[in-house]
Design a protein around this motif. Sequence first.
Motif, PDB file in Angstrom:
ATOM      1  N   MET A   1       0.830  -1.208   0.000  1.00  0.00           N
ATOM      2  CA  MET A   1       0.000   0.000   0.000  1.00  0.00           C
ATOM      3  C   MET A   1       0.866   1.261   0.000  1.00  0.00           C
ATOM      4  SD  MET A   1      -3.547  -0.187   2.097  1.00  0.00           S
ATOM      5  CE  MET A   1      -3.274   1.083   3.300  1.00  0.00           C
ATOM      6  N   SER A   2       0.520   2.210  -0.859  1.00  0.00           N
ATOM      7  CA  SER A   2       1.318   3.436  -0.847  1.00  0.00           C
ATOM      8  C   SER A   2       0.574   4.550  -0.139  1.00  0.00           C
ATOM      9  CB  SER A   2       1.602   3.926  -2.269  1.00  0.00           C
ATOM     10  OG  SER A   2       1.065   3.109  -3.230  1.00  0.00           O
ATOM     11  N   GLY A   3       1.362   5.500   0.341  1.00  0.00           N
ATOM     12  CA  GLY A   3       0.788   6.719   0.880  1.00  0.00           C
ATOM     13  C   GLY A   3       0.556   7.695  -0.261  1.00  0.00           C
ATOM     14  N   ALA A   4      -0.064   8.821   0.060  1.00  0.00           N
ATOM     15  CA  ALA A   4      -0.302   9.836  -0.975  1.00  0.00           C
ATOM     16  C   ALA A   4      -0.013  11.214  -0.413  1.00  0.00           C
ATOM     17  CB  ALA A   4      -1.752   9.756  -1.441  1.00  0.00           C
ATOM     18  N   ARG A   5       0.434  12.088  -1.297  1.00  0.00           N
ATOM     19  CA  ARG A   5       0.694  13.479  -0.904  1.00  0.00           C
ATOM     20  C   ARG A   5       0.146  14.426  -1.967  1.00  0.00           C
ATOM     21  NH1 ARG A   5       3.787  13.370   3.265  1.00  0.00           N
ATOM     22  NH2 ARG A   5       3.900  15.618   3.401  1.00  0.00           N
ATOM     23  N   ILE A   6      -0.206  15.625  -1.519  1.00  0.00           N
ATOM     24  CA  ILE A   6      -0.576  16.684  -2.465  1.00  0.00           C
ATOM     25  C   ILE A   6       0.718  17.286  -2.991  1.00  0.00           C
ATOM     26  CG2 ILE A   6      -1.605  18.985  -2.671  1.00  0.00           C
ATOM     27  CD1 ILE A   6      -3.701  18.078  -0.559  1.00  0.00           C
ATOM     28  N   THR A   7       0.880  17.262  -4.316  1.00  0.00           N
ATOM     29  CA  THR A   7       2.130  17.764  -4.896  1.00  0.00           C
ATOM     30  C   THR A   7       1.923  19.013  -5.757  1.00  0.00           C
ATOM     31  OG1 THR A   7       1.837  16.248  -6.740  1.00  0.00           O
ATOM     32  CG2 THR A   7       3.217  15.475  -4.908  1.00  0.00           C
ATOM     33  N   ALA A 127      -3.821   3.505  -7.632  1.00  0.00           N
ATOM     34  CA  ALA A 127      -3.660   4.677  -8.504  1.00  0.00           C
ATOM     35  C   ALA A 127      -2.344   5.379  -8.161  1.00  0.00           C
ATOM     36  CB  ALA A 127      -4.833   5.638  -8.325  1.00  0.00           C
ATOM     37  N   ARG A 128      -1.745   6.052  -9.148  1.00  0.00           N
ATOM     38  CA  ARG A 128      -0.479   6.786  -8.906  1.00  0.00           C
ATOM     39  C   ARG A 128      -0.719   8.292  -8.815  1.00  0.00           C
ATOM     40  NH1 ARG A 128       3.023   3.823  -6.796  1.00  0.00           N
ATOM     41  NH2 ARG A 128       4.642   5.309  -7.397  1.00  0.00           N
ATOM     42  N   ARG A 129      -1.663   8.786  -9.612  1.00  0.00           N
ATOM     43  CA  ARG A 129      -1.890  10.243  -9.645  1.00  0.00           C
ATOM     44  C   ARG A 129      -3.375  10.539  -9.805  1.00  0.00           C
ATOM     45  NH1 ARG A 129       1.591   8.563 -12.979  1.00  0.00           N
ATOM     46  NH2 ARG A 129       3.759   8.719 -12.331  1.00  0.00           N
ATOM     47  N   ILE A 130      -3.902  11.375  -8.937  1.00  0.00           N
ATOM     48  CA  ILE A 130      -5.317  11.771  -8.991  1.00  0.00           C
ATOM     49  C   ILE A 130      -5.384  13.301  -9.033  1.00  0.00           C
ATOM     50  CG2 ILE A 130      -7.532  11.769  -7.753  1.00  0.00           C
ATOM     51  CD1 ILE A 130      -6.770   8.952  -8.614  1.00  0.00           C
ATOM     52  N   LEU A 131      -6.239  13.814  -9.889  1.00  0.00           N
ATOM     53  CA  LEU A 131      -6.521  15.256  -9.890  1.00  0.00           C
ATOM     54  C   LEU A 131      -7.879  15.450  -9.226  1.00  0.00           C
ATOM     55  CD1 LEU A 131      -5.891  18.183 -10.787  1.00  0.00           C
ATOM     56  CD2 LEU A 131      -7.100  17.664 -12.926  1.00  0.00           C
ATOM     57  N   LEU A 132      -7.901  16.229  -8.164  1.00  0.00           N
ATOM     58  CA  LEU A 132      -9.144  16.520  -7.438  1.00  0.00           C
ATOM     59  C   LEU A 132      -9.456  18.006  -7.599  1.00  0.00           C
ATOM     60  CD1 LEU A 132     -11.407  16.044  -5.330  1.00  0.00           C
ATOM     61  CD2 LEU A 132      -9.659  16.348  -3.553  1.00  0.00           C
ATOM     62  N   VAL A 133     -10.653  18.287  -8.104  1.00  0.00           N
ATOM     63  CA  VAL A 133     -11.041  19.692  -8.336  1.00  0.00           C
ATOM     64  C   VAL A 133     -12.362  19.966  -7.631  1.00  0.00           C
ATOM     65  CG1 VAL A 133     -11.378  21.484 -10.075  1.00  0.00           C
ATOM     66  CG2 VAL A 133     -10.109  19.412 -10.688  1.00  0.00           C
ATOM     67  N   GLY A 134     -12.446  21.089  -6.929  1.00  0.00           N
ATOM     68  CA  GLY A 134     -13.727  21.593  -6.433  1.00  0.00           C
ATOM     69  C   GLY A 134     -14.062  22.804  -7.280  1.00  0.00           C
ATOM     70  N   SER A 135     -15.160  22.764  -8.013  1.00  0.00           N
ATOM     71  CA  SER A 135     -15.493  23.886  -8.901  1.00  0.00           C
ATOM     72  C   SER A 135     -16.978  24.188  -8.813  1.00  0.00           C
ATOM     73  CB  SER A 135     -15.114  23.545 -10.343  1.00  0.00           C
ATOM     74  OG  SER A 135     -15.371  24.662 -11.176  1.00  0.00           O
ATOM     75  N   GLY A 158     -10.855  25.330  -7.148  1.00  0.00           N
ATOM     76  CA  GLY A 158      -9.525  25.030  -6.603  1.00  0.00           C
ATOM     77  C   GLY A 158      -9.242  23.571  -6.883  1.00  0.00           C
ATOM     78  N   ALA A 159      -7.970  23.266  -7.182  1.00  0.00           N
ATOM     79  CA  ALA A 159      -7.609  21.892  -7.551  1.00  0.00           C
ATOM     80  C   ALA A 159      -6.337  21.476  -6.838  1.00  0.00           C
ATOM     81  CB  ALA A 159      -7.401  21.809  -9.056  1.00  0.00           C
ATOM     82  N   VAL A 160      -6.214  20.176  -6.600  1.00  0.00           N
ATOM     83  CA  VAL A 160      -4.958  19.617  -6.086  1.00  0.00           C
ATOM     84  C   VAL A 160      -4.627  18.347  -6.868  1.00  0.00           C
ATOM     85  CG1 VAL A 160      -5.151  20.553  -3.735  1.00  0.00           C
ATOM     86  CG2 VAL A 160      -6.084  18.291  -4.216  1.00  0.00           C
ATOM     87  N   VAL A 161      -3.324  18.088  -6.968  1.00  0.00           N
ATOM     88  CA  VAL A 161      -2.842  16.823  -7.532  1.00  0.00           C
ATOM     89  C   VAL A 161      -2.351  15.983  -6.362  1.00  0.00           C
ATOM     90  CG1 VAL A 161      -1.076  15.738  -8.980  1.00  0.00           C
ATOM     91  CG2 VAL A 161      -2.145  17.892  -9.693  1.00  0.00           C
ATOM     92  N   LEU A 162      -2.824  14.739  -6.293  1.00  0.00           N
ATOM     93  CA  LEU A 162      -2.306  13.809  -5.278  1.00  0.00           C
ATOM     94  C   LEU A 162      -1.484  12.746  -5.980  1.00  0.00           C
ATOM     95  CD1 LEU A 162      -5.528  14.443  -4.159  1.00  0.00           C
ATOM     96  CD2 LEU A 162      -4.410  13.349  -2.245  1.00  0.00           C
ATOM     97  N   GLU A 163      -0.306  12.471  -5.403  1.00  0.00           N
ATOM     98  CA  GLU A 163       0.548  11.443  -6.002  1.00  0.00           C
ATOM     99  C   GLU A 163       0.920  10.405  -4.968  1.00  0.00           C
ATOM    100  OE1 GLU A 163       3.532  12.562  -9.045  1.00  0.00           O
ATOM    101  OE2 GLU A 163       3.239  14.584  -8.258  1.00  0.00           O
ATOM    102  N   ALA A 164       1.076   9.167  -5.448  1.00  0.00           N
ATOM    103  CA  ALA A 164       1.521   8.080  -4.575  1.00  0.00           C
ATOM    104  C   ALA A 164       2.955   8.361  -4.130  1.00  0.00           C
ATOM    105  CB  ALA A 164       1.465   6.764  -5.340  1.00  0.00           C
ATOM    106  N   THR A 165       3.244   7.995  -2.908  1.00  0.00           N
ATOM    107  CA  THR A 165       4.591   8.186  -2.381  1.00  0.00           C
ATOM    108  C   THR A 165       5.006   6.926  -1.629  1.00  0.00           C
ATOM    109  OG1 THR A 165       5.761   9.260  -0.563  1.00  0.00           O
ATOM    110  CG2 THR A 165       3.418   9.521  -0.571  1.00  0.00           C
ATOM    111  N   ASP A 166       6.307   6.670  -1.601  1.00  0.00           N
ATOM    112  CA  ASP A 166       6.792   5.515  -0.833  1.00  0.00           C
ATOM    113  C   ASP A 166       6.825   5.844   0.653  1.00  0.00           C
ATOM    114  OD1 ASP A 166       7.070   4.045  -3.099  1.00  0.00           O
ATOM    115  OD2 ASP A 166       9.142   4.698  -3.446  1.00  0.00           O
ATOM    116  N   GLY A 167       6.800   7.147   0.949  1.00  0.00           N
ATOM    117  CA  GLY A 167       6.849   7.586   2.355  1.00  0.00           C
ATOM    118  C   GLY A 167       5.480   7.467   3.005  1.00  0.00           C
ATOM    119  N   PRO A 168       5.368   8.012   4.224  1.00  0.00           N
ATOM    120  CA  PRO A 168       4.087   7.941   4.924  1.00  0.00           C
ATOM    121  C   PRO A 168       3.008   8.769   4.231  1.00  0.00           C
ATOM    122  CG  PRO A 168       5.628   9.345   6.108  1.00  0.00           C
ATOM    123  CD  PRO A 168       6.390   8.753   4.971  1.00  0.00           C
TER     124      PRO A 168
END
Length: 306
Positions: A1-7, A127-135, A158-168
């Motif tokens: 399982m990977s963690g995710a971060r807003i990048t 998933a590796r990359r998700i685009l989340l938008v509130g519009s 407003g939008a954010v990109v979330l990407e999988a990370t090996d970290g927490p």
Amino acid sequence: MSGARITGWGIALPDKVVTNEDLSARLDTSDAWITERTGIKERRIGGTTSGLAVEAGRAALARAGVRPEDVDAVILATTTPEGIVPGTSAAVQEGLGIGGGAFDLNAACSGFVYGLVTAHGLIATGARRILLVGSETLSKITDWDDRTLAVLVGDGAGAVVLEATDGPSELLGWHLGADGSLRHLLYCEHGGYLAMNGKEIFRHAVRAVIESSLVALQRAGLTPDDVDLFVPHQANARIIVAAAERLGIAPERYVVTIDRYGNTSSASIPLALADALETGRLREGSTVLLSGFGGGMTWASAVLRW
Ligand code: ACO
């Protein structure tokens, strides 16, 4: 399982500014009433839900350095879709050239936090990359002769990109809530305008934000004292202040953007998040509490370690 971060993050706002004075010129209201009861001074009006979403999404992808074709899914949180079918996310997918899936998510003003939790779930399952938008273009479902709602709403994205990370994972704890027996408090029927019982929403909103925030914090093993920055849904400055005071979060630890944008529903939290990032209030290592509430009623909180 990977963690995710807003990048990456990005925003879009219509150029047209509508001030309290502009509204007072055509409605029985005043700058003093609106400022005192809501904290709003002006709002942006215009654009389309998909157009604003594409603009905010493009900025977020550019900041993250992610190519649209590498995005596994775009989630569009919106209360103001352009039609019933297809989802407005289809236009966002095409507009940006997203390589993966596209779906709309409607949890009213809680939509962005619901979407954030969903995005983390997608990344946890591969998933590796998700685009989340509130519009939102709330102006299109507002009766501009109804002073109660006309003074509150604004448009934006407003939008954010979330990407999988090996970290927490950045997401330390979350909570989603709903009480459909309260759906008569805020609704919009097909082809109609928004209708709201402001006083009742106010009362439930303060309670929901507090309870939901405390559950999310507890699940993260934290307390309100640990929160460096509280980024609440921007519906009324008095709701933000009441919730923050009862959580013991001092003004220098919460974000208010409602004075400039009004209530932009699911766009309000990512707009406030972007504001905190651009003004340097949100830094690496910060513990951030996001909390929203809205029609349904729904409510949702998330605790992030930035
Ligand atoms: N300008 C001037 N007077 C007004 C206005 C206005 N725009 N709107 C209402 N009033 C009047 C009322 O008629 C009332 O007059 P009365 O005392 O003579 O009857 C008086 O002001 C007080 O009205 P209240 O409704 O009691 O005012 P309140 O302090 O509750 O503020 C408000 C109203 C701002 C709507 C508040 O209840 C609120 O913010 N509620 C929560 C709204 C919310 O969060 N909605 C969710 C999201 S909205 C969305 O998703 C689009």
